[in-house]
Design an enzyme around this catalytic site. Structure first.
Site, PDB file in Angstrom:
ATOM      1  N   LYS A 274       0.850  -1.184   0.000  1.00 27.09           N
ATOM      2  CA  LYS A 274       0.000   0.000   0.000  1.00 27.09           C
ATOM      3  C   LYS A 274       0.895   1.247   0.000  1.00 27.09           C
ATOM      4  O   LYS A 274       2.066   1.168   0.393  1.00 27.09           O
ATOM      5  CB  LYS A 274      -0.950  -0.007   1.203  1.00 27.09           C
ATOM      6  CG  LYS A 274      -0.274  -0.187   2.570  1.00 27.09           C
ATOM      7  CD  LYS A 274       0.175   1.135   3.165  1.00 27.09           C
ATOM      8  CE  LYS A 274       0.849   0.960   4.491  1.00 27.09           C
ATOM      9  NZ  LYS A 274       1.484   2.178   4.993  1.00 27.09           N
TER      10      LYS A 274
ATOM     11  N   HIS B 235      -1.559  -4.744   5.939  1.00 22.10           N
ATOM     12  CA  HIS B 235      -1.229  -5.671   7.024  1.00 22.10           C
ATOM     13  C   HIS B 235      -2.147  -5.520   8.238  1.00 22.10           C
ATOM     14  O   HIS B 235      -2.219  -6.420   9.069  1.00 22.10           O
ATOM     15  CB  HIS B 235       0.246  -5.549   7.416  1.00 22.10           C
ATOM     16  CG  HIS B 235       0.592  -4.357   8.254  1.00 22.10           C
ATOM     17  ND1 HIS B 235       1.000  -3.167   7.703  1.00 22.10           N
ATOM     18  CD2 HIS B 235       0.599  -4.183   9.596  1.00 22.10           C
ATOM     19  CE1 HIS B 235       1.252  -2.312   8.674  1.00 22.10           C
ATOM     20  NE2 HIS B 235       1.019  -2.892   9.825  1.00 22.10           N
TER      21      HIS B 235
ATOM     22  N   LYS C 241      -3.918  -8.677  11.072  1.00 21.37           N
ATOM     23  CA  LYS C 241      -3.731  -8.720  12.509  1.00 21.37           C
ATOM     24  C   LYS C 241      -4.744  -9.667  13.148  1.00 21.37           C
ATOM     25  O   LYS C 241      -5.915  -9.678  12.778  1.00 21.37           O
ATOM     26  CB  LYS C 241      -3.873  -7.317  13.113  1.00 21.37           C
ATOM     27  CG  LYS C 241      -2.704  -6.386  12.810  1.00 21.37           C
ATOM     28  CD  LYS C 241      -2.964  -5.016  13.378  1.00 21.37           C
ATOM     29  CE  LYS C 241      -1.725  -4.154  13.269  1.00 21.37           C
ATOM     30  NZ  LYS C 241      -0.672  -4.557  14.225  1.00 21.37           N
TER      31      LYS C 241
ATOM     32  N   GLU D  96       1.366   7.044  17.048  1.00 20.58           N
ATOM     33  CA  GLU D  96       2.685   6.419  17.003  1.00 20.58           C
ATOM     34  C   GLU D  96       3.719   7.364  17.596  1.00 20.58           C
ATOM     35  O   GLU D  96       3.691   8.567  17.320  1.00 20.58           O
ATOM     36  CB  GLU D  96       3.085   6.078  15.572  1.00 20.58           C
ATOM     37  CG  GLU D  96       2.186   5.064  14.885  1.00 20.58           C
ATOM     38  CD  GLU D  96       2.659   4.763  13.468  1.00 20.58           C
ATOM     39  OE1 GLU D  96       3.272   3.717  13.267  1.00 20.58           O
ATOM     40  OE2 GLU D  96       2.420   5.606  12.581  1.00 20.58           O
TER      41      GLU D  96
ATOM     42  N   ASP E 156      -0.525   7.151   3.811  1.00 15.93           N
ATOM     43  CA  ASP E 156       0.159   6.034   4.446  1.00 15.93           C
ATOM     44  C   ASP E 156      -0.747   5.281   5.407  1.00 15.93           C
ATOM     45  O   ASP E 156      -0.629   4.056   5.555  1.00 15.93           O
ATOM     46  CB  ASP E 156       1.390   6.549   5.199  1.00 15.93           C
ATOM     47  CG  ASP E 156       2.254   5.427   5.753  1.00 15.93           C
ATOM     48  OD1 ASP E 156       2.446   4.426   5.035  1.00 15.93           O
ATOM     49  OD2 ASP E 156       2.723   5.543   6.897  1.00 15.93           O
TER      50      ASP E 156
ATOM     51  N   HIS F 221      -4.983   1.704   6.090  1.00 15.80           N
ATOM     52  CA  HIS F 221      -5.286   0.952   7.297  1.00 15.80           C
ATOM     53  C   HIS F 221      -6.592   1.372   7.974  1.00 15.80           C
ATOM     54  O   HIS F 221      -7.437   0.532   8.300  1.00 15.80           O
ATOM     55  CB  HIS F 221      -4.146   1.107   8.302  1.00 15.80           C
ATOM     56  CG  HIS F 221      -2.820   0.643   7.810  1.00 15.80           C
ATOM     57  ND1 HIS F 221      -2.662  -0.452   7.004  1.00 15.80           N
ATOM     58  CD2 HIS F 221      -1.573   1.131   8.022  1.00 15.80           C
ATOM     59  CE1 HIS F 221      -1.377  -0.634   6.746  1.00 15.80           C
ATOM     60  NE2 HIS F 221      -0.698   0.317   7.348  1.00 15.80           N
TER      61      HIS F 221
END
Length: 476
Positions: free
Chosen positions: A157, A187, A191, A225, A244, A249
Protein backbone atom coordinates in the site's frame (compact mmCIF):
# COMPACT_ATOMS: atom_id res chain seq x y z
CA UNK A 1 -1.58 -24.63 14.87
CA UNK A 2 -4.90 -25.37 13.22
CA UNK A 3 -4.63 -26.61 9.67
CA UNK A 4 -7.97 -25.25 8.46
CA UNK A 5 -9.05 -21.62 8.25
CA UNK A 6 -12.42 -20.02 7.57
CA UNK A 7 -11.15 -18.97 4.16
CA UNK A 8 -10.09 -22.51 3.25
CA UNK A 9 -6.65 -23.96 2.71
CA UNK A 10 -4.22 -26.29 4.47
CA UNK A 11 -1.42 -25.49 6.88
CA UNK A 12 1.02 -25.03 4.03
CA UNK A 13 1.03 -25.14 0.23
CA UNK A 14 2.07 -28.49 -1.21
CA UNK A 15 3.51 -27.54 -4.61
CA UNK A 16 6.94 -26.00 -5.24
CA UNK A 17 7.15 -22.20 -5.18
CA UNK A 18 9.59 -19.44 -6.15
CA UNK A 19 9.13 -16.28 -4.09
CA UNK A 20 10.56 -13.14 -5.76
CA UNK A 21 11.03 -9.98 -3.68
CA UNK A 22 11.41 -6.78 -5.70
CA UNK A 23 13.14 -4.07 -3.68
CA UNK A 24 14.75 -6.83 -1.62
CA UNK A 25 17.47 -4.60 -0.14
CA UNK A 26 15.06 -1.81 0.78
CA UNK A 27 13.65 -0.79 4.15
CA UNK A 28 10.25 -2.51 3.86
CA UNK A 29 11.75 -5.84 2.85
CA UNK A 30 14.27 -5.63 5.67
CA UNK A 31 11.73 -4.75 8.37
CA UNK A 32 8.78 -6.87 7.33
CA UNK A 33 8.99 -9.19 4.32
CA UNK A 34 12.28 -11.03 4.80
CA UNK A 35 11.75 -11.74 8.54
CA UNK A 36 8.22 -12.91 7.75
CA UNK A 37 9.49 -15.36 5.16
CA UNK A 38 12.04 -16.76 7.60
CA UNK A 39 9.27 -17.19 10.20
CA UNK A 40 7.21 -19.12 7.62
CA UNK A 41 10.14 -21.46 7.08
CA UNK A 42 10.62 -21.99 10.83
CA UNK A 43 6.93 -22.70 11.34
CA UNK A 44 6.88 -25.28 8.53
CA UNK A 45 4.40 -23.20 6.54
CA UNK A 46 6.31 -23.30 3.24
CA UNK A 47 6.04 -26.10 0.69
CA UNK A 48 8.72 -28.79 0.81
CA UNK A 49 10.30 -27.27 -2.30
CA UNK A 50 10.79 -23.49 -2.32
CA UNK A 51 13.33 -20.82 -3.25
CA UNK A 52 13.57 -17.12 -2.36
CA UNK A 53 14.98 -14.71 -4.97
CA UNK A 54 15.74 -11.09 -4.11
CA UNK A 55 15.83 -8.48 -6.87
CA UNK A 56 17.34 -5.01 -6.98
CA UNK A 57 19.34 -2.63 -9.10
CA UNK A 58 22.67 -3.44 -7.50
CA UNK A 59 24.97 -6.33 -8.36
CA UNK A 60 24.85 -8.22 -5.06
CA UNK A 61 26.45 -11.65 -4.65
CA UNK A 62 24.25 -14.45 -3.37
CA UNK A 63 26.32 -14.73 -0.19
CA UNK A 64 26.10 -11.01 0.47
CA UNK A 65 22.32 -11.07 0.07
CA UNK A 66 22.09 -14.03 2.43
CA UNK A 67 24.04 -12.01 4.99
CA UNK A 68 21.60 -9.13 4.44
CA UNK A 69 18.66 -11.44 5.06
CA UNK A 70 20.26 -12.78 8.23
CA UNK A 71 20.82 -9.24 9.49
CA UNK A 72 17.14 -8.47 8.81
CA UNK A 73 16.01 -11.58 10.69
CA UNK A 74 18.29 -10.79 13.63
CA UNK A 75 17.11 -7.17 13.75
CA UNK A 76 13.52 -8.45 13.97
CA UNK A 77 14.35 -10.17 17.26
CA UNK A 78 15.14 -13.71 16.06
CA UNK A 79 18.63 -15.20 16.28
CA UNK A 80 18.84 -18.13 13.84
CA UNK A 81 20.67 -21.23 14.92
CA UNK A 82 23.61 -22.25 12.74
CA UNK A 83 22.11 -25.45 11.35
CA UNK A 84 18.69 -23.92 10.88
CA UNK A 85 20.14 -20.90 9.11
CA UNK A 86 22.30 -22.98 6.76
CA UNK A 87 19.26 -24.98 5.65
CA UNK A 88 17.38 -21.73 4.98
CA UNK A 89 20.23 -19.80 3.34
CA UNK A 90 20.96 -22.44 0.68
CA UNK A 91 17.53 -21.64 -0.80
CA UNK A 92 18.15 -17.85 -0.99
CA UNK A 93 19.50 -16.11 -4.11
CA UNK A 94 19.83 -12.63 -5.59
CA UNK A 95 19.16 -11.36 -9.11
CA UNK A 96 20.76 -7.97 -9.75
CA UNK A 97 20.66 -5.44 -12.55
CA UNK A 98 17.14 -4.24 -11.81
CA UNK A 99 14.03 -5.31 -13.71
CA UNK A 100 12.19 -3.28 -16.33
CA UNK A 101 10.54 -3.66 -19.72
CA UNK A 102 13.85 -2.64 -21.32
CA UNK A 103 16.00 -5.07 -19.35
CA UNK A 104 15.22 -8.00 -17.04
CA UNK A 105 18.67 -7.82 -15.43
CA UNK A 106 19.67 -11.28 -14.27
CA UNK A 107 16.21 -12.22 -12.94
CA UNK A 108 15.19 -14.45 -15.84
CA UNK A 109 18.45 -16.37 -15.57
CA UNK A 110 18.11 -16.86 -11.80
CA UNK A 111 14.43 -17.89 -12.05
CA UNK A 112 15.34 -20.30 -14.86
CA UNK A 113 17.90 -21.97 -12.60
CA UNK A 114 15.37 -22.05 -9.78
CA UNK A 115 12.84 -23.80 -12.01
CA UNK A 116 15.45 -26.35 -13.05
CA UNK A 117 16.37 -27.00 -9.43
CA UNK A 118 12.78 -27.42 -8.23
CA UNK A 119 11.53 -29.25 -11.30
CA UNK A 120 8.01 -29.16 -12.67
CA UNK A 121 6.22 -25.82 -12.89
CA UNK A 122 6.70 -24.01 -9.56
CA UNK A 123 4.25 -21.34 -8.41
CA UNK A 124 5.71 -17.85 -8.92
CA UNK A 125 4.91 -15.30 -6.20
CA UNK A 126 6.13 -11.76 -6.86
CA UNK A 127 6.24 -9.36 -3.91
CA UNK A 128 6.55 -5.68 -4.88
CA UNK A 129 8.24 -4.20 -1.80
CA UNK A 130 8.84 -0.94 -3.67
CA UNK A 131 7.32 2.58 -3.66
CA UNK A 132 3.90 2.89 -5.37
CA UNK A 133 5.43 4.83 -8.26
CA UNK A 134 7.25 1.63 -9.33
CA UNK A 135 4.19 -0.65 -9.39
CA UNK A 136 3.09 0.04 -12.97
CA UNK A 137 6.54 -0.33 -14.49
CA UNK A 138 7.27 -3.60 -12.71
CA UNK A 139 3.85 -4.99 -13.63
CA UNK A 140 4.43 -4.22 -17.31
CA UNK A 141 7.87 -5.84 -17.08
CA UNK A 142 6.38 -9.02 -15.59
CA UNK A 143 4.13 -9.27 -18.64
CA UNK A 144 6.87 -8.30 -21.08
CA UNK A 145 9.28 -10.99 -19.84
CA UNK A 146 6.79 -13.84 -19.41
CA UNK A 147 6.70 -13.89 -15.61
CA UNK A 148 3.02 -13.01 -15.17
CA UNK A 149 1.22 -16.13 -16.39
CA UNK A 150 -0.33 -18.00 -13.44
CA UNK A 151 1.81 -15.94 -11.05
CA UNK A 152 0.54 -14.27 -7.87
CA UNK A 153 1.58 -10.66 -7.40
CA UNK A 154 1.57 -8.85 -4.05
CA UNK A 155 1.27 -5.04 -4.06
CA UNK A 156 2.11 -2.99 -1.00
CA UNK A 157 0.00 0.00 0.00
CA UNK A 158 -0.98 2.57 -0.99
CA UNK A 159 -2.33 1.15 -4.25
CA UNK A 160 -2.23 4.50 -6.05
CA UNK A 161 -1.88 8.02 -4.65
CA UNK A 162 -5.11 9.62 -5.90
CA UNK A 163 -8.36 8.65 -7.60
CA UNK A 164 -6.91 9.23 -11.08
CA UNK A 165 -3.64 7.48 -10.23
CA UNK A 166 -5.54 4.48 -8.82
CA UNK A 167 -7.61 4.14 -11.98
CA UNK A 168 -4.52 4.20 -14.20
CA UNK A 169 -2.65 1.71 -12.02
CA UNK A 170 -5.71 -0.57 -11.93
CA UNK A 171 -5.89 -0.42 -15.73
CA UNK A 172 -2.21 -1.34 -16.08
CA UNK A 173 -2.44 -4.20 -13.57
CA UNK A 174 -5.50 -5.73 -15.27
CA UNK A 175 -3.87 -5.43 -18.69
CA UNK A 176 -1.28 -7.94 -17.44
CA UNK A 177 -2.98 -9.91 -14.66
CA UNK A 178 -6.36 -11.41 -13.86
CA UNK A 179 -7.91 -10.12 -10.64
CA UNK A 180 -7.49 -13.53 -8.95
CA UNK A 181 -3.72 -13.15 -9.38
CA UNK A 182 -3.63 -9.81 -7.53
CA UNK A 183 -3.01 -9.48 -3.76
CA UNK A 184 -3.18 -5.88 -2.50
CA UNK A 185 -1.77 -6.14 0.99
CA UNK A 186 -2.90 -4.14 4.01
CA UNK A 187 -1.23 -5.67 7.02
CA UNK A 188 -3.86 -4.31 9.44
CA UNK A 189 -6.28 -6.84 7.93
CA UNK A 190 -3.83 -9.60 8.82
CA UNK A 191 -3.73 -8.72 12.51
CA UNK A 192 -5.18 -11.35 14.81
CA UNK A 193 -7.22 -8.73 16.68
CA UNK A 194 -8.61 -7.19 13.48
CA UNK A 195 -10.00 -10.59 12.54
CA UNK A 196 -11.44 -10.87 16.05
CA UNK A 197 -13.52 -7.75 15.37
CA UNK A 198 -15.86 -9.75 13.17
CA UNK A 199 -15.39 -13.07 14.99
CA UNK A 200 -16.42 -11.62 18.35
CA UNK A 201 -19.35 -9.83 16.75
CA UNK A 202 -20.74 -12.70 14.69
CA UNK A 203 -20.09 -15.48 17.22
CA UNK A 204 -21.44 -13.79 20.36
CA UNK A 205 -25.02 -12.65 20.87
CA UNK A 206 -23.95 -10.14 23.52
CA UNK A 207 -21.91 -8.27 20.90
CA UNK A 208 -24.17 -8.79 17.90
CA UNK A 209 -27.15 -7.30 19.75
CA UNK A 210 -25.43 -3.94 20.35
CA UNK A 211 -23.59 -3.58 17.02
CA UNK A 212 -25.72 -0.80 15.52
CA UNK A 213 -26.72 2.87 15.69
CA UNK A 214 -29.32 2.19 18.35
CA UNK A 215 -26.65 1.17 20.86
CA UNK A 216 -23.40 2.78 19.66
CA UNK A 217 -22.95 6.52 20.11
CA UNK A 218 -19.62 6.79 18.26
CA UNK A 219 -16.61 4.75 17.17
CA UNK A 220 -12.94 5.67 17.61
CA UNK A 221 -10.18 4.10 15.52
CA UNK A 222 -7.01 5.47 17.05
CA UNK A 223 -3.48 4.61 15.91
CA UNK A 224 -1.03 7.12 17.43
CA UNK A 225 2.69 6.42 17.00
CA UNK A 226 5.76 7.62 18.86
CA UNK A 227 7.87 6.64 15.82
CA UNK A 228 9.88 9.13 13.79
CA UNK A 229 10.15 8.95 9.99
CA UNK A 230 13.93 9.27 9.68
CA UNK A 231 14.43 5.71 8.35
CA UNK A 232 12.05 6.33 5.43
CA UNK A 233 11.99 10.10 5.11
CA UNK A 234 11.83 10.27 1.31
CA UNK A 235 8.92 7.80 1.12
CA UNK A 236 7.04 9.57 3.88
CA UNK A 237 7.54 13.04 2.44
CA UNK A 238 5.97 11.78 -0.80
CA UNK A 239 3.10 10.08 1.04
CA UNK A 240 2.20 11.50 4.45
CA UNK A 241 -0.26 10.31 7.08
CA UNK A 242 -3.35 10.52 4.86
CA UNK A 243 -2.02 8.18 2.17
CA UNK A 244 0.16 6.03 4.45
CA UNK A 245 -2.48 5.37 7.09
CA UNK A 246 -5.92 6.94 6.63
CA UNK A 247 -7.00 5.73 3.17
CA UNK A 248 -5.32 2.37 3.77
CA UNK A 249 -5.29 0.95 7.30
CA UNK A 250 -7.89 3.10 9.05
CA UNK A 251 -10.50 2.91 6.29
CA UNK A 252 -10.08 -0.87 6.10
CA UNK A 253 -10.47 -1.24 9.87
CA UNK A 254 -13.57 0.97 9.72
CA UNK A 255 -14.96 -1.40 7.09
CA UNK A 256 -14.25 -4.38 9.37
CA UNK A 257 -16.25 -2.71 12.14
CA UNK A 258 -19.11 -1.50 9.95
CA UNK A 259 -19.71 -4.32 7.45
CA UNK A 260 -22.94 -6.27 7.38
CA UNK A 261 -22.78 -9.97 8.31
CA UNK A 262 -21.36 -11.87 5.30
CA UNK A 263 -23.00 -15.03 4.02
CA UNK A 264 -19.92 -16.90 5.24
CA UNK A 265 -16.34 -16.21 6.28
CA UNK A 266 -15.10 -17.55 2.95
CA UNK A 267 -12.85 -15.30 0.83
CA UNK A 268 -15.46 -14.03 -1.63
CA UNK A 269 -18.19 -13.38 0.95
CA UNK A 270 -15.87 -11.68 3.43
CA UNK A 271 -14.35 -9.46 0.75
CA UNK A 272 -17.77 -8.59 -0.65
CA UNK A 273 -19.11 -7.52 2.77
CA UNK A 274 -16.08 -5.32 3.41
CA UNK A 275 -16.18 -3.66 0.00
CA UNK A 276 -19.96 -3.13 0.09
CA UNK A 277 -19.85 -1.08 3.27
CA UNK A 278 -16.95 1.01 1.93
CA UNK A 279 -19.33 2.09 -0.84
CA UNK A 280 -21.47 3.58 1.96
CA UNK A 281 -18.64 5.79 3.28
CA UNK A 282 -19.57 9.43 2.77
CA UNK A 283 -16.87 11.53 1.00
CA UNK A 284 -14.74 13.29 3.58
CA UNK A 285 -15.53 16.93 4.29
CA UNK A 286 -12.19 18.78 4.67
CA UNK A 287 -13.87 20.87 7.39
CA UNK A 288 -14.15 17.63 9.39
CA UNK A 289 -10.45 16.75 9.02
CA UNK A 290 -7.46 18.04 11.00
CA UNK A 291 -3.98 17.76 9.50
CA UNK A 292 -0.75 18.36 11.40
CA UNK A 293 3.02 18.31 11.06
CA UNK A 294 5.34 17.79 14.02
CA UNK A 295 7.83 20.53 14.80
CA UNK A 296 11.24 19.71 13.33
CA UNK A 297 9.89 17.53 10.52
CA UNK A 298 11.42 19.76 7.84
CA UNK A 299 14.87 19.32 9.42
CA UNK A 300 14.86 15.53 8.95
CA UNK A 301 17.42 14.51 6.28
CA UNK A 302 15.61 13.56 3.08
CA UNK A 303 12.64 15.88 3.73
CA UNK A 304 12.04 18.96 1.59
CA UNK A 305 12.89 21.99 3.79
CA UNK A 306 9.66 23.66 2.61
CA UNK A 307 7.53 20.52 2.92
CA UNK A 308 3.90 20.93 3.91
CA UNK A 309 3.43 17.16 4.25
CA UNK A 310 1.02 15.95 6.92
CA UNK A 311 2.40 13.70 9.67
CA UNK A 312 -0.92 13.69 11.56
CA UNK A 313 -4.53 13.30 10.56
CA UNK A 314 -7.78 13.16 12.52
CA UNK A 315 -11.05 12.78 10.61
CA UNK A 316 -14.76 12.37 11.21
CA UNK A 317 -16.15 9.70 8.89
CA UNK A 318 -19.86 9.08 8.26
CA UNK A 319 -21.19 5.76 6.99
CA UNK A 320 -24.55 6.06 5.23
CA UNK A 321 -25.86 2.56 5.88
CA UNK A 322 -29.01 1.67 7.81
CA UNK A 323 -26.88 0.21 10.59
CA UNK A 324 -24.53 3.19 11.08
CA UNK A 325 -26.31 6.30 9.75
CA UNK A 326 -25.61 9.37 11.97
CA UNK A 327 -22.96 7.52 14.05
CA UNK A 328 -19.62 9.36 13.76
CA UNK A 329 -16.47 7.29 13.22
CA UNK A 330 -13.45 9.23 14.51
CA UNK A 331 -10.13 8.22 12.95
CA UNK A 332 -6.76 9.47 14.23
CA UNK A 333 -3.11 8.67 13.54
CA UNK A 334 0.21 10.49 13.53
CA UNK A 335 3.95 10.34 14.05
CA UNK A 336 5.92 11.56 17.09
CA UNK A 337 2.85 11.48 19.34
CA UNK A 338 2.72 10.92 23.10
CA UNK A 339 2.15 7.16 22.94
CA UNK A 340 1.84 4.26 20.54
CA UNK A 341 -1.39 2.30 20.37
CA UNK A 342 -3.78 0.63 17.92
CA UNK A 343 -7.29 0.75 19.31
CA UNK A 344 -10.85 0.41 18.12
CA UNK A 345 -13.42 1.62 20.65
CA UNK A 346 -17.20 1.43 20.48
CA UNK A 347 -18.63 4.07 22.82
CA UNK A 348 -22.06 2.81 23.81
CA UNK A 349 -25.08 5.02 24.37
CA UNK A 350 -26.20 5.74 27.90
CA UNK A 351 -29.11 3.41 28.64
CA UNK A 352 -32.48 4.83 29.70
CA UNK A 353 -33.53 4.40 33.31
CA UNK A 354 -33.05 5.77 36.80
CA UNK A 355 -29.29 6.39 36.42
CA UNK A 356 -29.50 8.39 33.21
CA UNK A 357 -27.24 11.42 33.43
CA UNK A 358 -25.39 10.07 36.48
CA UNK A 359 -22.96 7.63 34.87
CA UNK A 360 -19.18 8.15 35.17
CA UNK A 361 -17.14 9.32 32.23
CA UNK A 362 -16.04 6.63 29.75
CA UNK A 363 -18.57 4.13 31.03
CA UNK A 364 -19.84 1.40 28.70
CA UNK A 365 -17.01 1.16 26.18
CA UNK A 366 -16.05 -1.94 24.19
CA UNK A 367 -12.42 -1.62 23.14
CA UNK A 368 -10.16 -3.76 20.95
CA UNK A 369 -6.40 -3.37 21.00
CA UNK A 370 -5.02 -4.30 17.58
CA UNK A 371 -1.40 -4.17 18.76
CA UNK A 372 0.55 -7.38 19.18
CA UNK A 373 -1.67 -10.42 19.56
CA UNK A 374 -4.63 -8.28 20.61
CA UNK A 375 -6.72 -7.59 23.69
CA UNK A 376 -10.40 -6.97 24.34
CA UNK A 377 -11.40 -4.54 27.09
CA UNK A 378 -14.96 -3.96 28.28
CA UNK A 379 -15.72 -1.10 30.68
CA UNK A 380 -18.83 -1.45 32.80
CA UNK A 381 -20.49 0.74 35.42
CA UNK A 382 -20.60 -0.90 38.84
CA UNK A 383 -21.49 0.07 42.37
CA UNK A 384 -18.38 0.74 44.39
CA UNK A 385 -18.53 -1.53 47.45
CA UNK A 386 -19.58 0.45 50.51
CA UNK A 387 -22.60 1.94 52.25
CA UNK A 388 -23.32 4.64 49.63
CA UNK A 389 -24.56 4.32 46.05
CA UNK A 390 -21.26 5.38 44.51
CA UNK A 391 -20.76 4.49 40.86
CA UNK A 392 -17.43 3.53 39.32
CA UNK A 393 -16.09 1.99 36.11
CA UNK A 394 -14.72 -1.56 36.17
CA UNK A 395 -12.73 -3.18 33.35
CA UNK A 396 -12.82 -6.75 32.10
CA UNK A 397 -9.72 -7.49 30.02
CA UNK A 398 -9.06 -10.50 27.79
CA UNK A 399 -5.59 -11.03 26.34
CA UNK A 400 -6.02 -13.10 23.18
CA UNK A 401 -2.50 -14.51 23.39
CA UNK A 402 -3.40 -16.02 26.76
CA UNK A 403 -6.09 -18.28 25.34
CA UNK A 404 -5.33 -22.00 25.62
CA UNK A 405 -3.41 -23.26 22.61
CA UNK A 406 -3.01 -19.77 21.10
CA UNK A 407 -0.36 -19.69 18.36
CA UNK A 408 -0.70 -16.26 16.72
CA UNK A 409 1.09 -15.29 13.53
CA UNK A 410 2.36 -11.74 12.93
CA UNK A 411 0.32 -10.02 10.19
CA UNK A 412 2.94 -10.17 7.42
CA UNK A 413 3.56 -13.85 8.13
CA UNK A 414 -0.17 -14.56 8.03
CA UNK A 415 -0.76 -12.64 4.81
CA UNK A 416 2.22 -14.04 2.90
CA UNK A 417 1.08 -17.50 3.96
CA UNK A 418 -2.38 -16.69 2.58
CA UNK A 419 -0.79 -15.66 -0.74
CA UNK A 420 0.99 -19.00 -0.94
CA UNK A 421 -2.35 -20.71 -0.29
CA UNK A 422 -4.17 -18.54 -2.82
CA UNK A 423 -6.53 -17.24 -0.09
CA UNK A 424 -7.60 -13.63 -0.85
CA UNK A 425 -9.94 -13.18 2.17
CA UNK A 426 -7.80 -10.52 3.85
CA UNK A 427 -6.77 -8.60 0.73
CA UNK A 428 -8.47 -5.59 -0.84
CA UNK A 429 -10.47 -5.54 -4.07
CA UNK A 430 -10.54 -2.84 -6.78
CA UNK A 431 -14.20 -1.94 -6.23
CA UNK A 432 -13.54 -1.19 -2.57
CA UNK A 433 -10.38 0.76 -3.37
CA UNK A 434 -12.19 2.79 -6.04
CA UNK A 435 -14.75 3.73 -3.38
CA UNK A 436 -11.95 4.60 -0.92
CA UNK A 437 -10.43 7.04 -3.39
CA UNK A 438 -13.85 8.59 -4.00
CA UNK A 439 -14.18 9.09 -0.23
CA UNK A 440 -10.72 10.66 0.03
CA UNK A 441 -10.92 12.83 -3.10
CA UNK A 442 -12.41 15.98 -1.47
CA UNK A 443 -9.63 15.91 1.15
CA UNK A 444 -6.87 15.30 -1.39
CA UNK A 445 -8.09 18.01 -3.76
CA UNK A 446 -8.80 20.62 -1.08
CA UNK A 447 -6.93 19.77 2.12
CA UNK A 448 -7.26 21.97 5.22
CA UNK A 449 -4.35 23.90 6.67
CA UNK A 450 -1.55 21.72 8.05
CA UNK A 451 -1.08 22.74 11.68
CA UNK A 452 2.10 22.37 13.76
CA UNK A 453 2.29 20.25 16.88
CA UNK A 454 4.98 19.51 19.43
CA UNK A 455 6.67 16.10 19.35
CA UNK A 456 5.46 14.04 22.29
CA UNK A 457 2.04 15.70 22.30
CA UNK A 458 -1.32 14.36 21.07
CA UNK A 459 -1.23 16.47 17.91
CA UNK A 460 -2.87 19.79 17.07
CA UNK A 461 -5.43 21.10 19.55
CA UNK A 462 -8.01 21.20 16.75
CA UNK A 463 -8.22 17.39 16.89
CA UNK A 464 -9.84 17.73 20.30
CA UNK A 465 -12.30 20.27 18.93
CA UNK A 466 -13.20 17.83 16.14
CA UNK A 467 -14.58 15.27 18.56
CA UNK A 468 -16.24 17.72 21.02
CA UNK A 469 -18.33 17.49 23.12
CA UNK A 470 -16.82 14.02 23.35
CA UNK A 471 -13.13 13.33 23.77
CA UNK A 472 -10.43 10.97 22.57
CA UNK A 473 -10.20 8.02 24.95
CA UNK A 474 -6.41 8.09 24.59
CA UNK A 475 -4.59 11.17 25.82
CA UNK A 476 -7.54 13.21 27.11
Amino acid sequence: MAAEKPGGGNAGPAGPAVFVVFGATGDLAKRMVLPAFYRLAREGLLPPQWLLVGNGRGDVAHEDFRAHVRDAVTASGTEPGAQEWDAFAQRVFFAGGGFSTDSPGSLLEVIGKARDRLGGDPQLVHYLAVPPAAFAGLTKALGQHGLAQQARVVYEKPFGTSRADFRELDRVVHSVLDEQQVYRIDHFLGKEATQDLHLLRFANGSSASIWDRGHVESVQIDVPETLDISDRAQFYDATGAVLDMLVTHLFQVAAEVAMEPPASLGPLDLQAAREKVISCFRPLDPAEVVLGQFDGYRNVPGVNPQSNRDTFVAARLWIDSDRWRDVPFYLRTGKRLAASAQRVSLILREPPGPLRGRLPRDANVLCFSLAGDGEIDLSLVTKKPGPALDLDVAHANISLSGLSGADPLPPYVRLIHDVLLGDRSLFTRPDGLAAVWDVAEPLLSGPPQVRPYAPGSWGPAQAGDLIAPGHWLLGQ
